[in-house]
Design a protein around this motif. Sequence first.
Motif, mmCIF file in Angstrom:
data_model
loop_
_atom_site.group_PDB
_atom_site.id
_atom_site.type_symbol
_atom_site.label_atom_id
_atom_site.label_comp_id
_atom_site.label_asym_id
_atom_site.label_seq_id
_atom_site.Cartn_x
_atom_site.Cartn_y
_atom_site.Cartn_z
ATOM 1 N N LEU A 102 48.751 48.113 50.596
ATOM 2 C CA LEU A 102 47.455 47.676 51.116
ATOM 3 C C LEU A 102 46.360 47.901 50.082
ATOM 4 O O LEU A 102 45.534 47.013 49.819
ATOM 5 N N PHE A 103 46.364 49.088 49.461
ATOM 6 C CA PHE A 103 45.380 49.378 48.428
ATOM 7 C C PHE A 103 45.581 48.491 47.199
ATOM 8 O O PHE A 103 44.618 48.009 46.604
ATOM 9 N N ALA A 104 46.843 48.276 46.821
ATOM 10 C CA ALA A 104 47.122 47.453 45.642
ATOM 11 C C ALA A 104 46.681 46.010 45.857
ATOM 12 O O ALA A 104 46.107 45.386 44.955
ATOM 13 N N SER A 105 46.933 45.471 47.047
ATOM 14 C CA SER A 105 46.517 44.097 47.320
ATOM 15 C C SER A 105 45.001 43.974 47.352
ATOM 16 O O SER A 105 44.445 42.978 46.880
ATOM 17 N N ALA A 106 44.323 45.002 47.893
ATOM 18 C CA ALA A 106 42.859 44.972 47.905
ATOM 19 C C ALA A 106 42.304 45.053 46.492
ATOM 20 O O ALA A 106 41.344 44.346 46.146
ATOM 21 N N ALA A 107 42.905 45.903 45.654
ATOM 22 C CA ALA A 107 42.449 46.006 44.266
ATOM 23 C C ALA A 107 42.672 44.695 43.517
ATOM 24 O O ALA A 107 41.819 44.246 42.743
ATOM 25 N N ALA A 108 43.836 44.062 43.752
ATOM 26 C CA ALA A 108 44.122 42.787 43.099
ATOM 27 C C ALA A 108 43.148 41.709 43.546
ATOM 28 O O ALA A 108 42.642 40.923 42.734
ATOM 29 N N ALA A 109 42.866 41.673 44.847
ATOM 30 C CA ALA A 109 41.913 40.686 45.353
ATOM 31 C C ALA A 109 40.512 40.942 44.811
ATOM 32 O O ALA A 109 39.773 40.002 44.487
ATOM 33 N N GLY A 110 40.126 42.211 44.698
ATOM 34 C CA GLY A 110 38.821 42.528 44.136
ATOM 35 C C GLY A 110 38.703 42.110 42.688
ATOM 36 O O GLY A 110 37.655 41.614 42.253
ATOM 37 N N THR A 111 39.769 42.278 41.927
ATOM 38 C CA THR A 111 39.771 41.847 40.527
ATOM 39 C C THR A 111 39.636 40.335 40.418
ATOM 40 O O THR A 111 38.913 39.815 39.572
ATOM 41 N N VAL A 112 40.330 39.623 41.308
ATOM 42 C CA VAL A 112 40.258 38.160 41.298
ATOM 43 C C VAL A 112 38.848 37.691 41.609
ATOM 44 O O VAL A 112 38.317 36.773 40.973
ATOM 45 N N LEU A 113 38.201 38.321 42.580
ATOM 46 C CA LEU A 113 36.838 37.932 42.924
ATOM 47 C C LEU A 113 35.879 38.217 41.784
ATOM 48 O O LEU A 113 34.951 37.456 41.528
ATOM 49 N N ALA A 114 36.098 39.326 41.085
ATOM 50 C CA ALA A 114 35.198 39.697 39.995
ATOM 51 C C ALA A 114 35.284 38.736 38.821
ATOM 52 O O ALA A 114 34.357 38.646 38.015
ATOM 53 N N GLU A 115 36.411 38.014 38.728
ATOM 54 C CA GLU A 115 36.571 37.096 37.600
ATOM 55 C C GLU A 115 35.717 35.852 37.718
ATOM 56 O O GLU A 115 35.539 35.130 36.744
ATOM 57 N N GLY A 116 35.192 35.593 38.916
ATOM 58 C CA GLY A 116 34.338 34.443 39.097
ATOM 59 C C GLY A 116 35.136 33.200 39.434
ATOM 60 O O GLY A 116 34.893 32.546 40.436
ATOM 61 N N THR A 117 36.112 32.829 38.601
ATOM 62 C CA THR A 117 36.976 31.686 38.858
ATOM 63 C C THR A 117 38.395 32.205 39.030
ATOM 64 O O THR A 117 39.107 32.408 38.048
ATOM 65 N N PRO A 118 38.828 32.446 40.272
ATOM 66 C CA PRO A 118 40.132 33.066 40.496
ATOM 67 C C PRO A 118 41.272 32.202 39.972
ATOM 68 O O PRO A 118 41.264 30.984 40.103
ATOM 69 N N SER A 119 42.244 32.840 39.366
ATOM 70 C CA SER A 119 43.430 32.130 38.897
ATOM 71 C C SER A 119 44.432 32.013 40.032
ATOM 72 O O SER A 119 44.418 32.780 40.987
ATOM 73 N N ASP A 120 45.334 31.014 39.900
ATOM 74 C CA ASP A 120 46.374 30.855 40.916
ATOM 75 C C ASP A 120 47.276 32.081 40.963
ATOM 76 O O ASP A 120 47.690 32.530 42.035
ATOM 77 N N PHE A 121 47.582 32.640 39.769
ATOM 78 C CA PHE A 121 48.447 33.820 39.729
ATOM 79 C C PHE A 121 47.796 34.990 40.460
ATOM 80 O O PHE A 121 48.457 35.707 41.223
ATOM 81 N N GLY A 122 46.500 35.209 40.228
ATOM 82 C CA GLY A 122 45.815 36.324 40.870
ATOM 83 C C GLY A 122 45.794 36.197 42.376
ATOM 84 O O GLY A 122 46.033 37.172 43.101
ATOM 85 N N ARG A 123 45.534 34.988 42.878
ATOM 86 C CA ARG A 123 45.515 34.779 44.325
ATOM 87 C C ARG A 123 46.897 35.014 44.920
ATOM 88 O O ARG A 123 47.052 35.658 45.953
ATOM 89 N N HIS A 124 47.916 34.455 44.272
ATOM 90 C CA HIS A 124 49.273 34.608 44.786
ATOM 91 C C HIS A 124 49.715 36.065 44.752
ATOM 92 O O HIS A 124 50.392 36.536 45.671
#
Length: 213
Positions: A102-124
Amino acid sequence: MSPTTDRLYTPRAAGMAGIAFALLLGAAIVLMRIAVPSGNAADLPVAPDKRWAVQVALEIVPFAGIFFLWFMGALRAHTGAAEDRFVATVFLGSGFVFVATLFASAAAAGTVLAEGTPSDFGRHFAYTLLSTYAMRMAAVFVLATSTIGRMLGVFPRPLALLGTVVGLVLLVVGSGVPWSELVFPAWALILSLYVLRVRRGTARRPPTSADPP
């Protein structure tokens, strides 16, 4: 504090922590579904005007995980030394892995949002951690908890049966069906309200001659 007082406060701690966890996780799931109302969240971009919902959900998740650990610890203390070691190991392992994913998925999602333009890999990556691993571990946790409650007679038969159904739904369906993730916090809320009601009834019951000194 006497052992009797400990037995009274442990269910209360489990109930309060479980309610807090259920409300926080439920709110996070609802906010995520506001941002992505249906379908596979990994394939659908988040609209700019809905990014706030995802950001608020990510702020809630750490507190949900903290209360879940408290909920898990209080439940285990309530069962005491009579618990089956095998089932207890599954209970602990699934709970810890659930929080970690749960924490890892939240951290990954937060990183994707911070990038501005989320990548397909990050979302998946973020979506797979949550839907495939966190929800499956939640299913194992529900099944293990229900098994312990049924074996020790701590939970009534309908509540144990409900846990089995919820666990199977999370295990088989996962998040393939939109909003199905809410069955986990709903189960935690029902279980928490039950242990609080039991604790209140025990606290109000007058002592009898059969009670230990």
